[in-house]
Write an enzyme that holds these catalytic residues in place. Structure first.
Site, short mmCIF file in Angstrom:
data_model
loop_
_atom_site.label_atom_id
_atom_site.label_comp_id
_atom_site.label_asym_id
_atom_site.label_seq_id
_atom_site.Cartn_x
_atom_site.Cartn_y
_atom_site.Cartn_z
N LEU A 273 -54.87 -89.88 -4.93
CA LEU A 273 -53.80 -89.50 -5.35
C LEU A 273 -52.59 -90.43 -5.61
CD1 LEU A 273 -54.08 -85.96 -3.33
CD2 LEU A 273 -55.27 -86.59 -5.51
N ASP B 94 -62.76 -86.47 7.46
CA ASP B 94 -63.66 -87.33 6.33
C ASP B 94 -64.77 -87.67 6.74
OD1 ASP B 94 -61.34 -86.89 4.86
OD2 ASP B 94 -60.78 -89.03 4.88
N GLU C 289 -52.14 -89.84 11.68
CA GLU C 289 -52.65 -90.88 12.75
C GLU C 289 -52.15 -92.22 12.63
OE1 GLU C 289 -54.27 -90.20 9.42
OE2 GLU C 289 -55.21 -88.89 10.76
N ASP D 277 -52.34 -83.69 5.23
CA ASP D 277 -53.32 -84.65 5.61
C ASP D 277 -52.67 -85.97 6.33
OD1 ASP D 277 -55.66 -86.03 5.36
OD2 ASP D 277 -55.54 -86.49 3.46
N HIS E 252 -64.94 -79.41 -1.06
CA HIS E 252 -64.40 -80.94 -1.57
C HIS E 252 -65.14 -81.40 -2.25
CE1 HIS E 252 -61.83 -84.30 -1.48
NE2 HIS E 252 -61.03 -83.90 -0.37
#
Length: 801
Positions: free
Chosen positions: A390, A570, A506, A503, A639
């Site tokens: 994105l 993920d 980290e 999202d 997803h």
């Protein structure tokens, strides 16, 4: 020159592949050996001064005892609920405090971190000089906040010295006092003259060693993907990307060699320095610095914190549920989800307005229940070496989504929400072709206002991600947080969006410069908590905030009190236990011990590969089995993955669409029970997905379950199929009467639990319910209403054997 014969080509190719595999294996072995060599525990000797006489203190409901028995001196803690049980104790005759000076070499790449800690000196020999009782000082302004480890209760203090390698000596103070939170005993260890920011020989590591039983199992530590029980492991607690492969070889080492992003068995987005054991003992840390739990020795645990101070809490409870309640009193508890998100599937879709309408029509034709369309690429999309990614600037790409307002209104008219995506990174869209002319440039705004994390040179710290770099929002700046809350209100919520993926969180670099002036090393683990809190503030400020939801993947100890929903990040589009479907099941179960009560995963996984020698793409069967798993989690969400055109998708053919539809209906059918569990989570901290230990703590076979099956609340037991080509599973049924949903066969395990093998073809995964469950009766009735028939339970005399 003569042409090579086919056999010669094949032979040479085998030699090349074999040589590459040997190199990868040698590198992986060298990495393991180097790491093991520097991961030794600290051991020393314990001496007790004559003045350190026996002491006993009752602080709150806890009693702390110092017993200076010759050769077996020890500290013990018991709780009034069971005075015969030690809730914490040192190892008799062994030191329980140690310290070190360490110099960390930290290598960071795309949110993945590697640590090498060179110990410059260790202070392992402990002397107990005095043990005293300290009464609280009168206070006129006690605000009731007791995060300091029990400042308002009488304290037992153990003080003395530690002898170091070169004949040096440092002092320490260990303090115990009850917290104002029921079932919490605060403790604080301070190494005198320490400094967590020191580089050379100043103490910046503290250690606490205490007893553990050989058969004691340690659960929790946040969301762990490789194992449920950490006994026998050395577990670092540090938030980061989970990595690609996470120990699956040779993939992990190859990814490390190319991008330093392979991960390890312990790497996770959501770690927490917290656990609950099978002996009904529990502990959590208040520190945010990197910590390590060394549970490799049979009789003890050693806790290391990269700070000269350790602050934490010992928890007491007579049942697992009581310990969960005590844990989440500190971590915070997740609020109930809005009802609409449980009405059906959250369908991930990208590609523009026409594509959303096309998929909507295909699902509507089947009567598939849809809660929301999750439109991840609302901001526009770019192609990178990793796949489709994105534009990280959080404004609508109107060229990609023309008629957005009409789309939102049409979906809303049929009770379907629109969800989108944001993260704390910002890219400069001004220089990006295809980003959309005239769009608001949030990177430029944030950079000009000083809202981005900075490097040592004072410029925005540009963090690489695949083929581009991005600035990171500085969450230690109140002005930056307030500005981004405005972005969420104006660019997301005002667009009719009912929820979003929040999202990342980290990737704060270890050497970044923050607006607050505090070290990034200390703030790193708190960043995802503050990221969730920022999103939560935007939700709470909205007029209908109780109907909005965001989901996060990164988290730390107190994230459950800030986030509204978790997802597991993920995973690879594989079946494996390192980074695939099996790891997702383990993550669901482990997180439930740490307050992550509402959690789910991407249906089918996310990370696919088609570069180099690897071609890891989502298979049909994997996608179907992941649908079955997700139908029994908090949210049923798809997803497309990072390579949508190469992965199997829910609408590739009629069979896949039918399977997706079936389990969207299964998910919706147990909505009333799910709402009950979500309400329970908000008040008690009990997770929706539960390790059976939470209900059957006295069964050692239950305690040993490694994550292949789980309970949904206290009424359902589910064993997902996590291997290809399998149509039956082996399930351990704890001590109760269980009924197999798809056959109606009754299994009487009341004599102490039993293992059974049941059929689990596609479409009928192994699901059991307790005999007499009113929730199961409602579930079966609602399934029948949508054409999914299940037989009634057999009579009590029947038994499947």
């Amino acid at each position: 020159m003569r042409p090579w014969k086919p056999i010669e080509v094949f032979t040479r190719l085998c030699l090349v592949v074999g040589a590459l595999a040997l190199v990868v294996a040698l590198v992986a072995t060298a990495r393991w050996g180097a790491r093991a060599a520097r991961e030794w525990p600290i051991d020393g000797a314990l001496t007790v001064a004559e003045g350190a006489a026996a002491r006993r203190l009752t602080s709150g409901a806890f009693t702390i005892r110092w017993i200076p028995e010759a050769g077996a001196a020890r500290l013990e803690v018991v709780h009034a609920s069971d005075p015969a049980k030690l809730v914490w104790a040192s190892v008799p005759g062994a030191p329980f405090v140690a310290a070190a000076a360490g110099r960390a070499a930290v290598e960071e790449s795309r949110g993945s971190f590697r640590f090498a800690d060179a110990r410059l000196r260790t202070c392992a020999d402990q002397r107990v000089a005095r043990v005293v009782v300290e009464e609280p000082e009168p206070s006129d302004g006690d605000d009731g906040d007791d995060d300091d480890g029990g400042g308002g209760a009488p304290a037992l203090i153990v003080a003395g010295t530690l002898d170091c390698d070169a004949g040096e000596r440092v002092g320490y103070v260990l303090r115990f006092a009850a917290s104002d939170v029921d079932g919490h005993l605060g403790f604080a260890l301070t190494i005198e003259n320490g400094d967590e920011n020191a580089d050379e020989r100043v103490i910046n590591r503290a250690f606490l060693t205490y007893a553990s039983a050989a058969d004691e199992r340690f659960y929790g530590f946040g969301e762990q993907f490789s194992r449920v029980d950490m006994k026998g492991a050395r577990l670092p607690i540090f938030i980061q990307e989970q990595g690609i492969g996470r120990g699956r070889e040779p993939l992990t080492t190859a990814v490390d060699l190319v991008a330093k992003a392979g991960g390890d068995w312990h790497t996770t987005y959501a770690a927490a320095p917290q656990y609950i054991t099978s002996r009904l003992r529990a502990l959590l840390l208040e520190n945010s610095e990197r910590a390590v739990f060394d549970l490799r020795r049979v009789d003890r645990a050693q806790l290391e914190v990269w700070s000269p101070t350790i602050r934490g809490r010992i928890l007491a409870g007579e049942t697992p549920a009581a310990l969960i309640r005590a844990t989440t009193a500190y971590t915070g508890r997740m609020r109930p989800l809005p009802a609409w998100i449980g009405d059906g599937a959250v369908v991930g879709v990208q590609g523009g307005t026409a594509r959303v309408r096309e998929l909507w029509q295909a699902l509507r034709a089947r009567g598939t229940p849809i809660a929301a369309f999750w439109i991840q690429d609302w901001v526009g999309q770019r192609r990178t070496s990793f796949g489709e990614q994105l534009w990280w600037s959080w404004t609508l790409d109107e060229a990609r989504y023309p008629g957005w307002d009409a789309l939102v209104a049409d979906l809303e008219g049929e009770g379907i929400a629109v969800m989108t995506y944001v993260n704390p990174f910002l890219v400069d869209v001004g220089a990006g072709a295809g980003a959309g002319a005239g769009r608001r440039n949030l990177f430029a705004e944030a950079s000009a206002a000083g809202y981005l994390v900075k490097g040592a040179d004072g410029a925005p710290y540009m963090i690489p991600n695949t083929d581009f770099s991005a600035g990171l929002l500085d969450l230690t700046s109140p002005a930056a947080a307030e500005w981004f809350r405005g972005v969420l209100a104006e660019e997301v919520i005002a667009r009719g969006v009912r929820g979003w993926m929040a999202d990342f969180g980290e990737a704060l670099p270890y050497d970044a410069a923050l607006a607050s002036g505090e070290p990034a090393a200390s703030f790193h683990n708190r960043y995802p908590v503050e990221w969730a809190a920022l999103n939560r503030a935007a939700v709470d400020a909205a007029s209908d905030g109780d109907q909005l939801v965001f989901f996060t993947r990164a988290g730390f100890t107190r994230s459950p009190g800030a986030s509204t929903l978790f997802w597991e990040g993920d995973q690879l589009v594989t079946w494996d236990a390192h980074d695939g479907l099996k790891s997702a099941v383990v993550g669901l179960v482990s997180g439930g011990f740490s307050g992550i009560t509402l959690n789910h995963s991407d249906i089918g996984g996310y990370t696919a590969l088609r570069r180099g020698p690897w071609r890891i793409l989502r298979e049909r069967e994997l996608l179907m089995r992941w649908m079955e798993l997700s139908a029994f989690t908090a949210v049923y969400r798809t997803h497309e993955g990072n390579l949508p055109e190469d992965n199997a998708q829910i609408d590739d053919d009629a069979a896949l669409l039918a399977h997706f539809d079936r389990f969207a209906k299964v998910y919706r059918a147990w909505a009333p029970y799910r709402r009950e569990l979500i309400a329970e989570a908000a008040t008690s901290g009990m997770p929706l997905v539960r390790h059976p230990f939470l209900h059957f703590p006295d069964d050692p076979r239950v305690a040993a379950l490694a994550g292949g099956e789980f309970m949904i609340g206290g009424e359902l037991l589910f064993a997902p199929v996590t291997d290809p080509g399998v149509d039956a599973v082996r399930v351990y049924l704890p001590a109760a009467q269980w009924i197999h949903l798809w056959s109606g066969r009754r299994y009487d395990a009341r004599g102490g639990g039993r293992s059974v093998t049941v059929a689990a073809p596609l479409g009928e995964p192994a699901l059991f319910y307790r005999a007499g469950s009113i929730y199961a009766d409602d579930f079966r009735r609602r399934l029948a209403e949508v054409g999914i028939d299940t037989p009634p339970a057999q009579r009590p005399a029947a038994d499947a054997g």
